[in-house]
Write an enzyme that holds these catalytic residues in place. Structure first.
Site, PDB file in Angstrom:
ATOM      1  N   GLU A 107      97.626  31.868  12.060  1.00  0.00           N
ATOM      2  CA  GLU A 107      97.139  30.544  11.685  1.00  0.00           C
ATOM      3  C   GLU A 107      95.616  30.363  12.369  1.00  0.00           C
ATOM      4  O   GLU A 107      95.237  29.567  13.234  1.00  0.00           O
ATOM      5  CB  GLU A 107      98.061  29.503  12.484  1.00  0.00           C
ATOM      6  CG  GLU A 107      99.271  29.385  11.981  1.00  0.00           C
ATOM      7  CD  GLU A 107     100.194  28.194  12.267  1.00  0.00           C
ATOM      8  OE1 GLU A 107     101.478  28.072  11.760  1.00  0.00           O
ATOM      9  OE2 GLU A 107      99.702  27.571  13.134  1.00  0.00           O
ATOM     10  N   GLU A 112     106.866  31.837  10.114  1.00  0.00           N
ATOM     11  CA  GLU A 112     107.362  30.564  10.854  1.00  0.00           C
ATOM     12  C   GLU A 112     107.927  29.265   9.870  1.00  0.00           C
ATOM     13  O   GLU A 112     107.308  29.203   8.990  1.00  0.00           O
ATOM     14  CB  GLU A 112     106.284  29.981  11.855  1.00  0.00           C
ATOM     15  CG  GLU A 112     105.786  30.848  12.898  1.00  0.00           C
ATOM     16  CD  GLU A 112     104.594  30.058  13.723  1.00  0.00           C
ATOM     17  OE1 GLU A 112     104.661  28.844  13.626  1.00  0.00           O
ATOM     18  OE2 GLU A 112     103.853  30.744  14.155  1.00  0.00           O
TER      19      GLU A 112
END
Length: 483
Positions: free
Chosen positions: A171, A377
């Protein structure tokens, strides 16, 4: 499973089920065995930055309890484990000498996983930048990308071909925008120009890092993980709302997918942010360095957003799930708002919308058909309660996981090439600026005793994996009989 357990979706043979964690969120041992300080050590120890004054000094104490934690993974039947390496534990100064004790911890972790039949997936950067590199400029400084490549090569030398997938960054959107523009993540800066420079140098670090790994391990499988945004216009017929979404998607998605997979930044992204930066930090040859072949594109997904044009006079809604701040996570964007959407929400206040995951996976797979995807995720925080018998009946989380697994199965049925699912998170942990107030785990951690308890959602997930393996074995037997 009980009679009220959610249904179990069906997945193709070879689909990889696992769980994910991040180093600063679980390891603890923040000052042991030569580990250096990270920006999250500094940030969490700064008064007022983290709820309750919590820090990752102890976290889940995974550093000392690692063999027992791997035994829990094996008990759940995990086929894979996505962990992150703490850069300051391996290279305390951010550059230069490797810390033998730090390398030894991850080497033992990998051996423990392999011994349990669990595939190791390593993420090299999950936000814990060594503090000395931040002192030298952090991600807005170009040199940080080269120091990352150096560290990547050192780690490849240390862990070798035992790692199944090497993920460079987790991320980078959060690292750049939340860390350098919104100020709600470490290092806590609120400078939009810094954030955009950080975007580019994170992209450069990804490309240089993959090259460094493959210089050591030519056959290494490379990856990167993004929290790609599913943003919809409040009024699809209003060109102002549509343009807001275009600009947000450029910042949230295309600023990373463009250079990494296509070798270019969108021209309209550069034009939209021209009042902030001239993008002179992009040098000749950078985009070729960034665009390296990847074997898996990791996608993290939690929720969707509904955005619209803001007139600047009415009260502004900013339900973007990134904390309460007067600064912005969207450099250059002032004339928009993110609306609250009615429906089921998690304890983070995030809308539960499994269909958004199907939409995202099918869209990305259609756009990049030669790049396999993995959900790296997906999970939910809820306000768990421990029952009188010591169990943790978190049916809401089990239902969330079941619905999103079905969303993945639906995407595969629609043609998306999705190879696996890594649930977030293996266990409760330090949830960044929220401290220990939010629990995402399928294993409960008692923060007073550090005792672990598998929640009902963990037992459900174990049943999903067991059923998947049983179905796969049955199909193998059927093919053998037919042959």
């Amino acid at each position: 499973m009980t009679a009220t357990s959610p249904p179990i979706p069906t997945f193709p043979d070879g689909f990889l089920f696992g769980a994910a964690t991040a180093s600063y969120q679980i390891e603890g041992a923040a000052r042991e065995d030569g580990r250096g300080a990270s920006i999250w050590d500094t940030y969490s120890h700064t008064p007022g930055k983290v709820l309750g004054g919590d820090t990752g000094d102890v976290a889940d104490d995974h550093y000392h309890r690692m063999p027992d934690d791997v035994a829990l993974m094996k008990r759940l039947g995990l086929q894979s484990y996505r962990f992150s390496v703490a850069w300051p534990r391996v290279v305390p100064a951010g550059s230069g000498a490797v810390n033998p004790a730090g390398v030894d911890f991850y080497s033992r972790l990998v051996d423990e996983l392999l011994g349990a039949g669990i595939t190791p997936i390593a993420t090299l950067y999950h936000w814990d930048l060594p503090q000395p590199l931040q002192d030298a400029g952090g991600w807005p400084a170009r040199d940080t990308a080269y120091r990352f490549a150096e560290y990547a090569g050192q780690l490849a030398e240390a862990l070798g071909d035992r790692i199944a997938i090497w993920t460079t960054l987790n991320e980078p959107w959060c690292a750049a925008y939340l860390g350098y523009s919104a100020g709600v993540h470490a290092p806590g800066h609120t400078d939009q120009a810094q954030a955009l420079a950080a975007v580019h140098h994170l992209n450069l670090a990804h490309g240089l890092g993959l090259q460094a790994i493959r210089a050591v391990l030519p056959s290494a499988k490379g990856s990167v993980t993004h929290n790609l945004h599913v943003i919809r216009p409040a009024d699809p017929d209003d060109p102002r709302d549509v343009d807001v979404v275009r600009r947000m998607r450029n910042l949230g998605n295309e600023a990373f997918l463009g250079p990494q997979l296509l070798g270019a930044y969108p021209a309209d992204l550069i034009a939209d942010t021209s009042s902030i930066t001239d993008w002179s930090f992009v040098r000749d040859g950078d985009l070729a360095q960034i665009r390296q072949p990847i074997d898996v594109l990791g996608i993290n997904y939690y929720t969707t957003s509904l955005a619209r044009y803001w007139d600047g006079t009415t009260p502004r809604a900013m339900d973007d799930g990134h904390g309460d701040t007067d600064a912005t996570a969207w450099p250059g964007e002032q004339d928009f708002e993110v609306l609250h959407v009615d429906g089921e929400h998690t304890a983070m206040g995030w809308l539960v919308e499994p269909a958004g995951l199907t939409e995202l996976l099918t869209e990305v797979s259609a756009r990049f058909p030669d790049v396999p995807l993995m959900v790296t995720e997906n999970g939910a925080a809820y306000d768990d309660r421990v029952a009188a018998d010591g169990s943790v009946p978190d049916g809401d989380r089990a239902a969330y996981v079941a619905a999103h697994l079905q969303a993945v199965a639906d995407a595969i049925a629609a043609g998306a090439d999705v190879r696996g699912y890594q649930l977030w998170s293996l266990m409760d942990n330090f949830e960044w600026a929220y401290g220990y107030s939010k629990r995402f785990g399928i294993i409960r951690v008692d923060y007073d005793t550090l005792e672990r308890t598998i929640k009902d959602s963990g037992h459900y997930y174990a049943s999903v994996i067991a059923a998947h393996l049983a179905r796969s074995e049955q199909r193998v037997d059927q093919r053998s009989e037919q042959a």
